[in-house]
Design a protein around this motif. Structure first.
Motif, PDB file in Angstrom:
ATOM      1  N   MET A 106       0.864  -1.178   0.000  1.00  0.00           N
ATOM      2  CA  MET A 106       0.000   0.000   0.000  1.00  0.00           C
ATOM      3  C   MET A 106       0.901   1.229   0.000  1.00  0.00           C
ATOM      4  O   MET A 106       1.753   1.382   0.867  1.00  0.00           O
ATOM      5  CB  MET A 106      -0.897  -0.028   1.229  1.00  0.00           C
ATOM      6  N   LEU A 107       0.684   2.095  -0.960  1.00  0.00           N
ATOM      7  CA  LEU A 107       1.436   3.344  -1.054  1.00  0.00           C
ATOM      8  C   LEU A 107       0.788   4.381  -0.136  1.00  0.00           C
ATOM      9  O   LEU A 107      -0.419   4.611  -0.208  1.00  0.00           O
ATOM     10  CB  LEU A 107       1.421   3.840  -2.503  1.00  0.00           C
ATOM     11  N   LEU A 108       1.589   4.977   0.744  1.00  0.00           N
ATOM     12  CA  LEU A 108       1.109   6.011   1.657  1.00  0.00           C
ATOM     13  C   LEU A 108       1.865   7.294   1.365  1.00  0.00           C
ATOM     14  O   LEU A 108       3.096   7.300   1.387  1.00  0.00           O
ATOM     15  CB  LEU A 108       1.342   5.608   3.117  1.00  0.00           C
ATOM     16  N   LEU A 109       1.123   8.370   1.086  1.00  0.00           N
ATOM     17  CA  LEU A 109       1.741   9.658   0.770  1.00  0.00           C
ATOM     18  C   LEU A 109       1.080  10.764   1.567  1.00  0.00           C
ATOM     19  O   LEU A 109      -0.123  10.729   1.804  1.00  0.00           O
ATOM     20  CB  LEU A 109       1.585   9.975  -0.724  1.00  0.00           C
ATOM     21  N   ASN A 110       1.872  11.780   1.943  1.00  0.00           N
ATOM     22  CA  ASN A 110       1.261  12.917   2.626  1.00  0.00           C
ATOM     23  C   ASN A 110       1.082  14.101   1.689  1.00  0.00           C
ATOM     24  O   ASN A 110       0.995  15.242   2.120  1.00  0.00           O
ATOM     25  CB  ASN A 110       2.027  13.294   3.900  1.00  0.00           C
ATOM     26  N   ILE A 111       1.013  13.807   0.393  1.00  0.00           N
ATOM     27  CA  ILE A 111       0.627  14.797  -0.612  1.00  0.00           C
ATOM     28  C   ILE A 111      -0.728  14.370  -1.166  1.00  0.00           C
ATOM     29  O   ILE A 111      -1.165  13.245  -0.934  1.00  0.00           O
ATOM     30  CB  ILE A 111       1.687  14.942  -1.739  1.00  0.00           C
ATOM     31  N   ASP A 112      -1.393  15.254  -1.894  1.00  0.00           N
ATOM     32  CA  ASP A 112      -2.773  14.957  -2.295  1.00  0.00           C
ATOM     33  C   ASP A 112      -2.920  14.247  -3.634  1.00  0.00           C
ATOM     34  O   ASP A 112      -4.013  14.156  -4.168  1.00  0.00           O
ATOM     35  CB  ASP A 112      -3.617  16.233  -2.284  1.00  0.00           C
ATOM     36  N   HIS A 113      -1.818  13.727  -4.171  1.00  0.00           N
ATOM     37  CA  HIS A 113      -1.885  12.998  -5.434  1.00  0.00           C
ATOM     38  C   HIS A 113      -0.717  12.019  -5.518  1.00  0.00           C
ATOM     39  O   HIS A 113       0.220  12.096  -4.733  1.00  0.00           O
ATOM     40  CB  HIS A 113      -1.839  13.974  -6.617  1.00  0.00           C
ATOM     41  N   ALA A 164      -8.411  -0.119  -2.330  1.00  0.00           N
ATOM     42  CA  ALA A 164      -7.493   0.981  -2.645  1.00  0.00           C
ATOM     43  C   ALA A 164      -6.096   0.476  -2.984  1.00  0.00           C
ATOM     44  O   ALA A 164      -5.663  -0.570  -2.499  1.00  0.00           O
ATOM     45  CB  ALA A 164      -7.406   1.943  -1.462  1.00  0.00           C
ATOM     46  N   ASP A 165      -5.405   1.259  -3.799  1.00  0.00           N
ATOM     47  CA  ASP A 165      -3.999   1.018  -4.118  1.00  0.00           C
ATOM     48  C   ASP A 165      -3.089   1.917  -3.293  1.00  0.00           C
ATOM     49  O   ASP A 165      -1.900   1.644  -3.149  1.00  0.00           O
ATOM     50  CB  ASP A 165      -3.720   1.298  -5.598  1.00  0.00           C
ATOM     51  N   ALA A 166      -3.647   3.027  -2.800  1.00  0.00           N
ATOM     52  CA  ALA A 166      -2.847   4.008  -2.077  1.00  0.00           C
ATOM     53  C   ALA A 166      -3.740   4.812  -1.146  1.00  0.00           C
ATOM     54  O   ALA A 166      -4.967   4.835  -1.298  1.00  0.00           O
ATOM     55  CB  ALA A 166      -2.148   4.946  -3.059  1.00  0.00           C
ATOM     56  N   VAL A 167      -3.093   5.473  -0.189  1.00  0.00           N
ATOM     57  CA  VAL A 167      -3.774   6.453   0.660  1.00  0.00           C
ATOM     58  C   VAL A 167      -2.973   7.742   0.527  1.00  0.00           C
ATOM     59  O   VAL A 167      -1.765   7.760   0.760  1.00  0.00           O
ATOM     60  CB  VAL A 167      -3.842   6.024   2.136  1.00  0.00           C
ATOM     61  N   VAL A 168      -3.647   8.791   0.079  1.00  0.00           N
ATOM     62  CA  VAL A 168      -2.983  10.087  -0.100  1.00  0.00           C
ATOM     63  C   VAL A 168      -3.428  11.046   0.997  1.00  0.00           C
ATOM     64  O   VAL A 168      -4.428  10.829   1.676  1.00  0.00           O
ATOM     65  CB  VAL A 168      -3.266  10.688  -1.500  1.00  0.00           C
ATOM     66  N   ASN A 169      -2.648  12.101   1.140  1.00  0.00           N
ATOM     67  CA  ASN A 169      -2.927  13.141   2.133  1.00  0.00           C
ATOM     68  C   ASN A 169      -2.992  12.558   3.554  1.00  0.00           C
ATOM     69  O   ASN A 169      -3.836  12.935   4.359  1.00  0.00           O
ATOM     70  CB  ASN A 169      -4.210  13.891   1.775  1.00  0.00           C
ATOM     71  N   VAL A 170      -2.064  11.624   3.839  1.00  0.00           N
ATOM     72  CA  VAL A 170      -2.028  10.967   5.142  1.00  0.00           C
ATOM     73  C   VAL A 170      -1.633  11.969   6.224  1.00  0.00           C
ATOM     74  O   VAL A 170      -0.693  12.749   6.059  1.00  0.00           O
ATOM     75  CB  VAL A 170      -1.039   9.778   5.142  1.00  0.00           C
ATOM     76  N   ARG A 171      -2.368  11.941   7.307  1.00  0.00           N
ATOM     77  CA  ARG A 171      -2.111  12.824   8.439  1.00  0.00           C
ATOM     78  C   ARG A 171      -2.211  12.025   9.729  1.00  0.00           C
ATOM     79  O   ARG A 171      -2.868  10.983   9.789  1.00  0.00           O
ATOM     80  CB  ARG A 171      -3.143  13.969   8.491  1.00  0.00           C
TER      81      ARG A 171
END
Length: 103
Positions: A1-8, A73-80
């Motif tokens: 699972m890709l986790l990013l703290n950006i919105d895309h 889901a393949d990813a979660v974006v905007n992680v906080r």
């Protein structure tokens, strides 16, 4: 699972599936609490609390990922992450973001 703290996800089109979150309430144990009290007398990092919060973040993140996987889901974006005291000696840690399907 890709986790990013950006919105895309750079270079990818996405379909938003919804908000996902994971929470945990973690309490201090007496031994760590006593040693933390001693540490405040001399200063420095309170390693027991650092470890407790790191563990809580890991649990919250796993629960968020599990919820995202259940949506396909393949990813979660905007992680906080957030935390708060829920009672004396216990803290809540929450991880949240937007589950997305990559195209």
């Amino acid at each position: 699972m890709l986790l990013l703290n950006i919105d895309h996800v750079p270079g990818k089109e996405m379909e938003a599936l919804g908000i996902v979150k994971g929470t945990v309430v973690q309490s201090k144990n007496f031994g760590k609490d006593f040693m933390a009290g001693m540490k405040t007398l001399v200063g420095g990092e309170i390693v027991g609390y650092t470890e407790m919060l790191n563990e809580a973040r890991q649990i919250a993140t796993k629960r968020m990922v599990d919820e995202a996987q259940a949506l396909g889901a393949d990813a979660v974006v905007n992680v906080r992450y957030g935390s708060s005291s829920v009672m004396q000696g216990a803290a809540e840690v929450v991880a949240y973001g937007t589950a997305v399907k990559l195209k």
